[in-house]
Write a protein that holds these residues in place. Structure first.
Motif, PDB file in Angstrom:
ATOM      1  N   SER A   3     -58.241  23.998 -26.425  1.00  0.00           N
ATOM      2  CA  SER A   3     -59.050  24.302 -25.248  1.00  0.00           C
ATOM      3  C   SER A   3     -59.732  25.660 -25.382  1.00  0.00           C
ATOM      4  O   SER A   3     -59.393  26.476 -26.237  1.00  0.00           O
ATOM      5  CB  SER A   3     -58.171  24.310 -23.998  1.00  0.00           C
ATOM      6  N   GLY A   4     -60.678  25.898 -24.484  1.00  0.00           N
ATOM      7  CA  GLY A   4     -61.254  27.229 -24.351  1.00  0.00           C
ATOM      8  C   GLY A   4     -60.338  28.109 -23.518  1.00  0.00           C
ATOM      9  O   GLY A   4     -59.331  27.652 -22.982  1.00  0.00           O
ATOM     10  N   GLY A   5     -60.712  29.377 -23.397  1.00  0.00           N
ATOM     11  CA  GLY A   5     -59.873  30.264 -22.596  1.00  0.00           C
ATOM     12  C   GLY A   5     -59.998  31.726 -22.948  1.00  0.00           C
ATOM     13  O   GLY A   5     -59.070  32.503 -22.694  1.00  0.00           O
ATOM     14  N   GLY A   6     -61.132  32.147 -23.535  1.00  0.00           N
ATOM     15  CA  GLY A   6     -61.314  33.556 -23.849  1.00  0.00           C
ATOM     16  C   GLY A   6     -60.251  34.060 -24.800  1.00  0.00           C
ATOM     17  O   GLY A   6     -59.844  33.373 -25.747  1.00  0.00           O
ATOM     18  N   ALA A   7     -59.751  35.271 -24.542  1.00  0.00           N
ATOM     19  CA  ALA A   7     -58.755  35.879 -25.428  1.00  0.00           C
ATOM     20  C   ALA A   7     -57.456  35.086 -25.449  1.00  0.00           C
ATOM     21  O   ALA A   7     -56.693  35.177 -26.417  1.00  0.00           O
ATOM     22  CB  ALA A   7     -58.494  37.318 -24.991  1.00  0.00           C
ATOM     23  N   ARG A   8     -57.185  34.318 -24.410  1.00  0.00           N
ATOM     24  CA  ARG A   8     -55.957  33.527 -24.381  1.00  0.00           C
ATOM     25  C   ARG A   8     -55.952  32.455 -25.479  1.00  0.00           C
ATOM     26  O   ARG A   8     -54.893  31.963 -25.866  1.00  0.00           O
ATOM     27  CB  ARG A   8     -55.790  32.871 -23.011  1.00  0.00           C
ATOM     28  N   ALA A   9     -57.143  32.116 -25.969  1.00  0.00           N
ATOM     29  CA  ALA A   9     -57.236  31.096 -27.012  1.00  0.00           C
ATOM     30  C   ALA A   9     -56.696  31.574 -28.354  1.00  0.00           C
ATOM     31  O   ALA A   9     -56.546  30.762 -29.273  1.00  0.00           O
ATOM     32  CB  ALA A   9     -58.688  30.633 -27.168  1.00  0.00           C
ATOM     33  N   TYR A  10     -56.373  32.852 -28.477  1.00  0.00           N
ATOM     34  CA  TYR A  10     -55.676  33.300 -29.689  1.00  0.00           C
ATOM     35  C   TYR A  10     -54.361  32.538 -29.864  1.00  0.00           C
ATOM     36  O   TYR A  10     -53.840  32.430 -30.975  1.00  0.00           O
ATOM     37  CB  TYR A  10     -55.365  34.792 -29.606  1.00  0.00           C
ATOM     38  N   ALA A  11     -53.812  32.030 -28.779  1.00  0.00           N
ATOM     39  CA  ALA A  11     -52.565  31.262 -28.861  1.00  0.00           C
ATOM     40  C   ALA A  11     -52.709  30.073 -29.800  1.00  0.00           C
ATOM     41  O   ALA A  11     -51.724  29.600 -30.384  1.00  0.00           O
ATOM     42  CB  ALA A  11     -52.146  30.787 -27.469  1.00  0.00           C
ATOM     43  N   HIS A  12     -53.927  29.563 -29.967  1.00  0.00           N
ATOM     44  CA  HIS A  12     -54.144  28.438 -30.869  1.00  0.00           C
ATOM     45  C   HIS A  12     -53.797  28.795 -32.311  1.00  0.00           C
ATOM     46  O   HIS A  12     -53.367  27.924 -33.082  1.00  0.00           O
ATOM     47  CB  HIS A  12     -55.597  27.974 -30.792  1.00  0.00           C
ATOM     48  N   GLN A  66     -60.279   8.429 -32.639  1.00  0.00           N
ATOM     49  CA  GLN A  66     -59.176   7.995 -33.486  1.00  0.00           C
ATOM     50  C   GLN A  66     -58.029   7.455 -32.639  1.00  0.00           C
ATOM     51  O   GLN A  66     -57.859   7.831 -31.482  1.00  0.00           O
ATOM     52  CB  GLN A  66     -58.706   9.156 -34.371  1.00  0.00           C
ATOM     53  N   LEU A  67     -57.224   6.559 -33.244  1.00  0.00           N
ATOM     54  CA  LEU A  67     -56.158   5.874 -32.518  1.00  0.00           C
ATOM     55  C   LEU A  67     -54.807   6.552 -32.656  1.00  0.00           C
ATOM     56  O   LEU A  67     -53.870   6.215 -31.939  1.00  0.00           O
ATOM     57  CB  LEU A  67     -56.041   4.424 -33.023  1.00  0.00           C
ATOM     58  N   GLY A  68     -54.682   7.498 -33.593  1.00  0.00           N
ATOM     59  CA  GLY A  68     -53.398   8.132 -33.830  1.00  0.00           C
ATOM     60  C   GLY A  68     -53.024   9.129 -32.753  1.00  0.00           C
ATOM     61  O   GLY A  68     -53.765   9.364 -31.800  1.00  0.00           O
ATOM     62  N   PRO A  69     -51.844   9.746 -32.884  1.00  0.00           N
ATOM     63  CA  PRO A  69     -51.381  10.710 -31.883  1.00  0.00           C
ATOM     64  C   PRO A  69     -52.274  11.934 -31.800  1.00  0.00           C
ATOM     65  O   PRO A  69     -52.883  12.358 -32.792  1.00  0.00           O
ATOM     66  CB  PRO A  69     -49.972  11.071 -32.367  1.00  0.00           C
ATOM     67  N   ILE A  70     -52.326  12.517 -30.619  1.00  0.00           N
ATOM     68  CA  ILE A  70     -53.143  13.707 -30.368  1.00  0.00           C
ATOM     69  C   ILE A  70     -52.235  14.833 -29.915  1.00  0.00           C
ATOM     70  O   ILE A  70     -51.426  14.673 -28.986  1.00  0.00           O
ATOM     71  CB  ILE A  70     -54.216  13.428 -29.306  1.00  0.00           C
ATOM     72  N   VAL A  71     -52.363  15.966 -30.578  1.00  0.00           N
ATOM     73  CA  VAL A  71     -51.695  17.202 -30.166  1.00  0.00           C
ATOM     74  C   VAL A  71     -52.730  18.043 -29.427  1.00  0.00           C
ATOM     75  O   VAL A  71     -53.787  18.366 -29.981  1.00  0.00           O
ATOM     76  CB  VAL A  71     -51.141  17.979 -31.376  1.00  0.00           C
ATOM     77  N   GLY A  72     -52.448  18.372 -28.195  1.00  0.00           N
ATOM     78  CA  GLY A  72     -53.368  19.184 -27.407  1.00  0.00           C
ATOM     79  C   GLY A  72     -52.726  20.506 -27.043  1.00  0.00           C
ATOM     80  O   GLY A  72     -51.581  20.548 -26.599  1.00  0.00           O
ATOM     81  N   VAL A  73     -53.464  21.582 -27.253  1.00  0.00           N
ATOM     82  CA  VAL A  73     -52.994  22.916 -26.877  1.00  0.00           C
ATOM     83  C   VAL A  73     -53.937  23.438 -25.799  1.00  0.00           C
ATOM     84  O   VAL A  73     -55.122  23.665 -26.053  1.00  0.00           O
ATOM     85  CB  VAL A  73     -52.956  23.879 -28.074  1.00  0.00           C
ATOM     86  N   ASP A  74     -53.403  23.600 -24.604  1.00  0.00           N
ATOM     87  CA  ASP A  74     -54.206  23.977 -23.435  1.00  0.00           C
ATOM     88  C   ASP A  74     -53.738  25.332 -22.916  1.00  0.00           C
ATOM     89  O   ASP A  74     -52.588  25.478 -22.496  1.00  0.00           O
ATOM     90  CB  ASP A  74     -54.066  22.910 -22.351  1.00  0.00           C
ATOM     91  N   VAL A  75     -54.635  26.317 -22.960  1.00  0.00           N
ATOM     92  CA  VAL A  75     -54.267  27.669 -22.517  1.00  0.00           C
ATOM     93  C   VAL A  75     -54.800  27.970 -21.122  1.00  0.00           C
ATOM     94  O   VAL A  75     -54.853  29.134 -20.716  1.00  0.00           O
ATOM     95  CB  VAL A  75     -54.776  28.731 -23.518  1.00  0.00           C
ATOM     96  N   THR A  76     -55.180  26.935 -20.379  1.00  0.00           N
ATOM     97  CA  THR A  76     -55.728  27.157 -19.043  1.00  0.00           C
ATOM     98  C   THR A  76     -54.688  27.025 -17.948  1.00  0.00           C
ATOM     99  O   THR A  76     -55.005  27.192 -16.769  1.00  0.00           O
ATOM    100  CB  THR A  76     -56.861  26.154 -18.750  1.00  0.00           C
ATOM    101  N   ALA A  77     -53.436  26.722 -18.311  1.00  0.00           N
ATOM    102  CA  ALA A  77     -52.434  26.425 -17.289  1.00  0.00           C
ATOM    103  C   ALA A  77     -51.862  27.676 -16.643  1.00  0.00           C
ATOM    104  O   ALA A  77     -51.265  27.615 -15.584  1.00  0.00           O
ATOM    105  CB  ALA A  77     -51.297  25.606 -17.898  1.00  0.00           C
TER     106      ALA A  77
END
Length: 595
Positions: A307-316, A467-478
């Motif tokens: 996800s987006g999120g400014g400086a918080r996206a460094y968590a990615h 794609q049909l396979g599993p998706i890993v999502g990293v969301d820093v907006t929570a």
């Protein structure tokens, strides 16, 4: 009207068709491959039963993306939900190959159900399963028959496909590889082969003539295979083989490169020639690339969405580090805004050390938002951002990335999000991070593009369409949003300048950044439902404009990802693993006892 053919009586629905009243009113017809059985909005006045062949269900998503919902196989109905609800059809259903269809009028079907009440129970179970799979964006019938056809001057293709077959077998599936030796086989032979194998791979060499067209009309999905180190053929040659699958976005392209290739080049020309739905790169004799394609075929490929999120996206950065440390493969990658930049680094092949070095150099050591401008279009000129993106990503085209990659921007001209899957990578990233009011918008022809987070900040549902396979999502907006303290006017402008806090931008930057990255709860819920592993780093203590807060954000991304992985009972790539035919057969007696 032709008499109805024999139907194996192996289900309540099949028994219904054996009733004399139904047979008297039903119609039996052939549906050529590529033809539409019904379209979105069509009136639902018949129940369709697939006797032979295969159908595909499709829905067009926002952004003009075609989502493949799944395969409808012999012995299965089509249109049952709309028929029972007496509502228009909600998806397009198209013949993936020449098919035989039996149609029963709605009133005849409902009357026959009185004599076969088990039909409604059977259909209810099927509808619940399909509805559940639609919510989680899982195919209601996953493709299992694939075609591979050489494109241009490729050479022998079968050794590569047989290598893929061995890798699929290593994943505990039954698989067979078939070439032109089956060209004269009857239709029933193909059906028998597909019924007794988990996966069937058909191979069409350049010299196979008519067999190439048989393959194109016999598969759920077609992969055209070309030499990435050579020029592509003329577009007409690629299009002639792929039709009618091309119209449904069921044709992919694999470019095979020499083993020592450092980075693909010239892939844009191949995209123009083949117009594939997806592009994959594979180095000859490079096991990890073959393993990736095998995961794609078996629905075990892993998509990573940031996800987006400014400086918080460094968590990615920390999340990627954790995934690699735990051996989780990353096969598709996409993101928005700062998440798109981290995702692009993954697609570029940057290891952890190079990722850290480049992100620090571009954003952490000195802010690229200090070229303050008279705010006619934005608070900054954006030239420093342009220079840094161009420096770190160079002249790389998206099509030349080793991994399939996308990022999103928001198109203010059309009012929809815009997906970037080709063109210069750094320009796509520049569009994706163009926060309104902070960076000037990016223009593409006559389109005005701003930060993708404005319209879709966590595009896991967009990844699901690819794609049909599993998706890993990293969301820093929570995490916690900005507070009144974050937007308070500095007590002393001179002290604010002297302390160096101006380098983070004035408080209005926080306001603009947060306003541009707020997602509606509905959009956020839809995106999160599309993920199989959701990582929610706790980054509320990282101020969204504090681009110097690299270390704590990375550490939290790593911690949250490790914690999420530890809660899984199996590998990420197995989260959507389909059971093999052998496993299904073993489960049937147990399922009967459970009832």
């Amino acid at each position: 009207m032709s008499p109805l053919p024999d139907i194996p009586v192996d289900s309540a629905l099949a028994r219904l068709f054996s009733q004399a009243e139904v047979q008297a009113e039903a119609t039996w017809f052939s549906l050529p491959g590529g033809q539409t059985l019904f379209a979105v909005g069509d009136r639902s006045d018949q129940l369709y039963y697939v006797r032979a062949g295969r159908l595909g269900a499709f829905r067009r998503e926002p952004g003009n993306e075609v989502q493949f919902l799944g395969v409808i196989r012999p012995g299965e109905p089509a249109g049952e939900m709309s028929l029972i609800a007496d509502a228009p059809h909600s998806a397009d259903v198209v013949a993936l190959r020449d098919s035989e269809i039996i149609a029963v009028p709605r009133d005849v079907f409902l009357a026959a159900c009185e004599a076969e009440p088990d039909v409604m129970i059977e259909l209810a179970k099927l509808m619940m399963l399909r509805s559940r799979q639609a919510v989680t964006r899982g195919g209601m019938g996953e493709p299992s028959v694939f075609g591979f056809a050489s494109l241009g001057q490729f050479g022998a293709l079968r050794p590569l496909v047989e290598r893929l077959a061995r890798e699929i077998a290593r994943l505990d599936y039954s698989v067979t590889c078939i070439g032109a030796e089956a060209q004269s086989a009857p239709t029933e032979w193909f059906s028998d082969v597909e019924r007794v194998h988990d996966f069937v791979l058909y191979v069409a060499e350049a010299a196979d003539g008519g067999w190439r067209h048989v393959v194109a009309r016999q598969v759920d999905r077609l992969f055209q295979v070309g030499r990435g180190d050579r020029d592509p053929p003329k577009p007409a040659a690629a299009a002639a083989l792929a039709s009618p699958l091309q119209a449904q976005r069921l044709v992919d392209l694999i470019l095979v490169h020499p083993p020592d290739t450092s980075r693909p080049s010239g892939s844009e020309a191949w995209l123009d020639a083949a117009e594939p739905a997806r592009l994959f790169h594979l180095r000859r004799d490079h096991d990890p690339d073959v393993e990736r394609i095998a995961r794609v075929l078996t629905g075990q490929s892993v998509g990573l969405v940031l996800s987006g999120g400014g400086a918080r996206a460094y968590a990615h950065v920390g999340a990627v580090r954790a995934l690699r440390e735990r051996g989780v493969p990353i096969d598709f990658v996409g993101g928005v805004s700062m998440g798109a930049i981290i995702a692009a680094g993954v697609a570029m092949g940057w290891d952890d050390a190079e990722m850290e070095r480049r992100i620090r150099e571009a954003f952490v050591d000195s802010s690229p938002l200090t070229d303050i401008a008279v705010p006619l279009l934005a608070m900054t000129h954006g030239m420093m951002v342009n220079e840094r993106l161009a420096h770190h990503f160079g002249d790389t085209q998206i099509a030349d990335l080793w991994l399939p990659f996308f990022c999103l921007s928001s198109n203010l001209t059309t009012g929809a999000y815009q997906m970037h899957r080709r063109g210069l990578l750094w320009k796509a990233l520049r569009a994706s991070i163009s926060l309104p009011g902070i960076l000037p918008p990016w223009t593409d022809d006559n389109n005005v593009l701003v930060d993708g987070a404005v319209m879709k900040n966590f595009p896991a549902d967009v990844m699901r369409a690819s794609q049909l396979g599993p998706i890993v999502g990293v969301d820093v907006t929570a995490g916690r949003s900005i507070t009144a303290d974050d937007v308070a006017r500095p007590a002393s402008v001179w002290r604010w300048l002297w302390s160096g806090q101006w380098r983070r931008g004035p408080p209005i930057v926080s306001l603009l950044m947060r306003a541009a990255t707020v997602s509606t709860s509905r959009d956020l819920m839809a995106a999160r439902e599309a993920t199989d592993l959701l990582v929610l780093p706790e980054v509320s203590k990282v101020e969204i404009r504090d681009f110097g807060a690299y270390a704590p954000a990375v550490a939290e991304g790593y911690r949250a990802t490790i914690e999420a992985l530890d809660k899984l009972g199996r590998p990420v790539q197995a989260l959507r693993r389909r059971p093999s035919l052998e496993e299904q057969a073993a489960q049937k007696p147990q399922a009967g006892l459970a009832r």
